[in-house]
Design an enzyme around this catalytic site. Sequence first.
Site, PDB file in Angstrom:
ATOM      1  N   PRO A   2       0.724  -0.814   0.128  1.00 42.97           N
ATOM      2  CA  PRO A   2      -0.192  -0.314  -0.207  1.00 42.97           C
ATOM      3  C   PRO A   2       1.184   0.804   0.239  1.00 42.97           C
ATOM      4  O   PRO A   2       1.971   1.308   0.821  1.00 42.97           O
ATOM      5  CB  PRO A   2      -0.825   0.111   1.387  1.00 42.97           C
ATOM      6  CG  PRO A   2      -0.310  -1.051   1.872  1.00 42.97           C
ATOM      7  CD  PRO A   2       1.084  -2.118   1.262  1.00 42.97           C
ATOM      8  N   GLU A   3       0.354   2.087  -0.621  1.00 44.24           N
ATOM      9  CA  GLU A   3       0.896   3.767  -0.787  1.00 44.24           C
ATOM     10  C   GLU A   3      -0.218   4.267   0.061  1.00 44.24           C
ATOM     11  O   GLU A   3      -0.346   3.624   0.701  1.00 44.24           O
ATOM     12  CB  GLU A   3       1.581   3.740  -1.918  1.00 44.24           C
ATOM     13  CG  GLU A   3       2.567   3.017  -3.347  1.00 44.24           C
ATOM     14  CD  GLU A   3       3.276   3.689  -3.394  1.00 44.24           C
ATOM     15  OE1 GLU A   3       4.095   4.695  -2.927  1.00 44.24           O
ATOM     16  OE2 GLU A   3       4.713   3.222  -4.308  1.00 44.24           O
ATOM     17  N   LYS A  61       3.284   5.846   5.757  1.00 46.92           N
ATOM     18  CA  LYS A  61       2.283   4.737   5.758  1.00 46.92           C
ATOM     19  C   LYS A  61       2.231   4.114   6.839  1.00 46.92           C
ATOM     20  O   LYS A  61       1.240   3.449   7.213  1.00 46.92           O
ATOM     21  CB  LYS A  61       3.153   3.285   4.752  1.00 46.92           C
ATOM     22  CG  LYS A  61       3.290   4.115   3.136  1.00 46.92           C
ATOM     23  CD  LYS A  61       4.231   3.110   2.224  1.00 46.92           C
ATOM     24  CE  LYS A  61       4.548   4.457   1.164  1.00 46.92           C
ATOM     25  NZ  LYS A  61       5.395   2.469   0.997  1.00 46.92           N
ATOM     26  N   ARG A 266      14.688  -2.833  -7.776  1.00 43.55           N
ATOM     27  CA  ARG A 266      13.394  -2.892  -8.579  1.00 43.55           C
ATOM     28  C   ARG A 266      13.221  -1.816 -10.025  1.00 43.55           C
ATOM     29  O   ARG A 266      14.463  -2.356 -10.134  1.00 43.55           O
ATOM     30  CB  ARG A 266      11.749  -1.563  -7.577  1.00 43.55           C
ATOM     31  CG  ARG A 266      11.679  -2.575  -6.179  1.00 43.55           C
ATOM     32  CD  ARG A 266      10.628  -1.467  -4.735  1.00 43.55           C
ATOM     33  NE  ARG A 266      11.702  -0.985  -4.721  1.00 43.55           N
ATOM     34  CZ  ARG A 266      10.695   0.073  -4.148  1.00 43.55           C
ATOM     35  NH1 ARG A 266       9.911  -0.060  -3.360  1.00 43.55           N
ATOM     36  NH2 ARG A 266      11.435   0.498  -2.868  1.00 43.55           N
TER      37      ARG A 266
END
Length: 283
Positions: A2-3, A61, A266
């Site tokens: 989740p961002e 977050k 990434r």
Amino acid sequence: MPELPEVEVVRRGLDQFVVGRRIDTVEVLHPRAVRRHEGGAADFAARLTGRTIDGARRRGKYLWLPIGEDALLAHLGMSGQLLVGPPDEPLSAHVRIRFGFDDGGPDLRFTDQRTFGHLLVSPDGAELPSVIAHIAPDPLEEAFDLKRLTARMRTRKTGIKRALLDQSLVSGIGNIYADEALWRVKLHWARATERLRASQIADLMAAVTEVFTEALKDGGTSFDSLYVNVNGESGYFDRSLNVYGRASEPCYRCGALIRRDPFMNRSSYSCPVCQPRPRNGRW
Ligand SMILES: [Zn+2]
């Protein structure tokens, strides 16, 4: 994962459905979910039972619920969810902690398939839990200070995307939104922070706020049913992405094919024309 916009959606849901309610029961169904809580599961439950949730706050977050002087802090990890629903609904296999309320209304369930998320009670953490005090404010917070961030970025010898992801400089910006914001202001991810003008950093942070705000507009209405829900895999923010995940597809601005570079285990997505690669770090 989740961002920030997804976590903000959860915060708004918590604000709507659990703030002002008194916790009656706390069931820790999996000890891993409270592994960062110092006193263990029994202490976690004892510290929360009978207490009233005063608010729902967020930094980056991390979410926390102020409870008197203390705070219940949540990090959702990769797959954590906070669900609000009817107390008589059967518990799914992935429910790790269940909170019941003395009004007999909807309960709150922390579910986490991969158990990377966790909850803990932070004594005296209502204002800002000590375990996240080292994390810089995120761009949507009132405490966010653009001047301070600009000064700190320009004294670092690093690339701009690394700086955006560095939680000690600014929090809440993940890989997806970093790429989206950099595309909007036409900056390559490797541009040296010490060579950026203050106005470029200001434009970039305005773009970060813009992509967050647009994502919230897309996703922020998804909890009109009685559910507070976050799922990093859910696709409801995908439609607003201009560059992330679009390798070899045409740039919406110039038509050049989006490129994907390896970045910190990434990927970074950028347009080769709008965001030219810096040469010798001299851009
Ligand atoms: Zn382009």
